[in-house]
Write a protein that holds these residues in place. Structure first.
Motif, PDB file in Angstrom:
ATOM      1  N   ALA A  96     141.075  38.802 151.090  1.00  0.00           N
ATOM      2  CA  ALA A  96     142.121  39.702 150.749  1.00  0.00           C
ATOM      3  C   ALA A  96     143.447  38.942 150.239  1.00  0.00           C
ATOM      4  O   ALA A  96     143.622  37.922 150.986  1.00  0.00           O
ATOM      5  CB  ALA A  96     142.081  40.604 151.596  1.00  0.00           C
ATOM      6  N   PRO A  97     144.303  39.369 149.653  1.00  0.00           N
ATOM      7  CA  PRO A  97     145.446  39.050 149.551  1.00  0.00           C
ATOM      8  C   PRO A  97     146.205  38.659 150.645  1.00  0.00           C
ATOM      9  O   PRO A  97     147.007  37.582 150.928  1.00  0.00           O
ATOM     10  CB  PRO A  97     146.249  39.975 148.540  1.00  0.00           C
ATOM     11  CG  PRO A  97     145.193  40.725 147.793  1.00  0.00           C
ATOM     12  CD  PRO A  97     144.075  40.871 148.788  1.00  0.00           C
ATOM     13  N   PRO A  98     146.253  39.548 151.749  1.00  0.00           N
ATOM     14  CA  PRO A  98     147.163  39.273 152.970  1.00  0.00           C
ATOM     15  C   PRO A  98     146.621  37.841 153.683  1.00  0.00           C
ATOM     16  O   PRO A  98     147.322  37.401 154.633  1.00  0.00           O
ATOM     17  CB  PRO A  98     146.659  40.283 154.014  1.00  0.00           C
ATOM     18  CG  PRO A  98     146.514  41.558 152.990  1.00  0.00           C
ATOM     19  CD  PRO A  98     145.859  40.878 151.868  1.00  0.00           C
ATOM     20  N   TRP A 143     145.107  30.282 158.090  1.00  0.00           N
ATOM     21  CA  TRP A 143     144.097  30.017 156.993  1.00  0.00           C
ATOM     22  C   TRP A 143     144.654  29.070 156.002  1.00  0.00           C
ATOM     23  O   TRP A 143     143.746  28.293 155.470  1.00  0.00           O
ATOM     24  CB  TRP A 143     143.746  31.399 156.710  1.00  0.00           C
ATOM     25  CG  TRP A 143     142.535  31.310 155.502  1.00  0.00           C
ATOM     26  CD1 TRP A 143     141.258  31.004 155.723  1.00  0.00           C
ATOM     27  CD2 TRP A 143     142.649  31.482 154.074  1.00  0.00           C
ATOM     28  NE1 TRP A 143     140.524  31.389 154.865  1.00  0.00           N
ATOM     29  CE2 TRP A 143     141.473  31.398 153.653  1.00  0.00           C
ATOM     30  CE3 TRP A 143     143.777  31.762 153.016  1.00  0.00           C
ATOM     31  CZ2 TRP A 143     141.134  31.537 152.313  1.00  0.00           C
ATOM     32  CZ3 TRP A 143     143.455  32.045 152.159  1.00  0.00           C
ATOM     33  CH2 TRP A 143     142.267  31.867 151.394  1.00  0.00           C
ATOM     34  N   PRO A 144     145.713  29.296 155.612  1.00  0.00           N
ATOM     35  CA  PRO A 144     146.257  28.340 154.465  1.00  0.00           C
ATOM     36  C   PRO A 144     146.341  26.625 154.936  1.00  0.00           C
ATOM     37  O   PRO A 144     145.860  25.864 154.137  1.00  0.00           O
ATOM     38  CB  PRO A 144     147.671  28.647 153.918  1.00  0.00           C
ATOM     39  CG  PRO A 144     147.728  30.157 154.530  1.00  0.00           C
ATOM     40  CD  PRO A 144     147.105  30.243 155.787  1.00  0.00           C
ATOM     41  N   LEU A 188     148.292  36.632 134.944  1.00  0.00           N
ATOM     42  CA  LEU A 188     147.423  37.067 136.042  1.00  0.00           C
ATOM     43  C   LEU A 188     147.073  38.353 135.651  1.00  0.00           C
ATOM     44  O   LEU A 188     147.567  39.304 135.299  1.00  0.00           O
ATOM     45  CB  LEU A 188     147.905  36.871 137.511  1.00  0.00           C
ATOM     46  CG  LEU A 188     148.178  35.726 137.862  1.00  0.00           C
ATOM     47  CD1 LEU A 188     148.560  35.644 139.354  1.00  0.00           C
ATOM     48  CD2 LEU A 188     146.883  34.795 138.266  1.00  0.00           C
ATOM     49  N   VAL A 189     145.749  38.833 136.286  1.00  0.00           N
ATOM     50  CA  VAL A 189     145.248  40.259 136.205  1.00  0.00           C
ATOM     51  C   VAL A 189     145.117  40.661 137.541  1.00  0.00           C
ATOM     52  O   VAL A 189     144.435  39.779 138.270  1.00  0.00           O
ATOM     53  CB  VAL A 189     143.773  40.244 135.480  1.00  0.00           C
ATOM     54  CG1 VAL A 189     143.150  41.569 135.603  1.00  0.00           C
ATOM     55  CG2 VAL A 189     143.947  39.742 134.149  1.00  0.00           C
ATOM     56  N   TYR A 190     145.584  41.592 137.993  1.00  0.00           N
ATOM     57  CA  TYR A 190     145.593  42.037 139.290  1.00  0.00           C
ATOM     58  C   TYR A 190     144.647  43.255 139.707  1.00  0.00           C
ATOM     59  O   TYR A 190     144.836  44.392 139.076  1.00  0.00           O
ATOM     60  CB  TYR A 190     146.857  42.758 139.663  1.00  0.00           C
ATOM     61  CG  TYR A 190     148.202  41.871 139.707  1.00  0.00           C
ATOM     62  CD1 TYR A 190     148.195  40.623 140.618  1.00  0.00           C
ATOM     63  CD2 TYR A 190     149.102  41.499 138.427  1.00  0.00           C
ATOM     64  CE1 TYR A 190     149.223  39.892 140.691  1.00  0.00           C
ATOM     65  CE2 TYR A 190     149.910  40.612 138.662  1.00  0.00           C
ATOM     66  CZ  TYR A 190     150.100  39.536 139.585  1.00  0.00           C
ATOM     67  OH  TYR A 190     151.136  38.776 139.381  1.00  0.00           O
ATOM     68  N   ASP A 191     143.305  42.671 139.809  1.00  0.00           N
ATOM     69  CA  ASP A 191     142.217  43.565 140.067  1.00  0.00           C
ATOM     70  C   ASP A 191     141.836  44.125 141.444  1.00  0.00           C
ATOM     71  O   ASP A 191     140.972  43.842 141.931  1.00  0.00           O
ATOM     72  CB  ASP A 191     141.070  42.959 139.492  1.00  0.00           C
ATOM     73  CG  ASP A 191     140.670  41.488 140.299  1.00  0.00           C
ATOM     74  OD1 ASP A 191     141.348  41.144 140.970  1.00  0.00           O
ATOM     75  OD2 ASP A 191     139.417  41.142 140.049  1.00  0.00           O
ATOM     76  N   PHE A 192     143.156  44.137 142.050  1.00  0.00           N
ATOM     77  CA  PHE A 192     142.761  44.713 143.554  1.00  0.00           C
ATOM     78  C   PHE A 192     144.060  45.851 143.474  1.00  0.00           C
ATOM     79  O   PHE A 192     144.931  46.182 142.724  1.00  0.00           O
ATOM     80  CB  PHE A 192     143.012  43.642 144.561  1.00  0.00           C
ATOM     81  CG  PHE A 192     144.599  43.187 144.501  1.00  0.00           C
ATOM     82  CD1 PHE A 192     145.606  43.379 144.873  1.00  0.00           C
ATOM     83  CD2 PHE A 192     144.389  41.739 143.813  1.00  0.00           C
ATOM     84  CE1 PHE A 192     146.878  42.790 144.900  1.00  0.00           C
ATOM     85  CE2 PHE A 192     145.585  40.991 143.745  1.00  0.00           C
ATOM     86  CZ  PHE A 192     146.810  41.614 144.365  1.00  0.00           C
TER      87      PHE A 192
END
Length: 78
Positions: free
Chosen positions: A10-12, A19-20, A58-62
């Motif tokens: 997920a984006p968060p 994590w990064p 970008l396509v934001y598909d969320f």
């Protein structure tokens, strides 16, 4: 070169404090690729097309996430 599958999550996760850094350490241990193929199950279009000749937005598909995630840009080379 190894073939890898990496689920983006997920984006968060981009704001996660650990994590990064784990991804950065992992990628530093791998050889630098000459090319990357990204496939998304979130995008369906007929006929299927791959494009790498021009830069596209970008396509934001969320949905349902904090607003700042929808303003992220990535100027990927074509």
């Amino acid at each position: 070169m190894p073939a890898l599958y990496l689920s983006h999550g997920a984006p968060p996760l981009a704001d996660d404090p650990v994590w990064p850094g784990e991804l950065a350490a992992w990628s530093a241990a791998l050889p630098r690729p000459r090319a990357i193929l990204m496939v998304s199950a979130h995008w369906e279009e007929a006929p299927l097309a791959l494009g790498a000749t021009e830069t596209l937005p970008l396509v934001y598909d969320f949905w349902g996430f904090p607003e700042h995630y929808y303003g992220v840009t990535y100027e990927a080379p074509g």
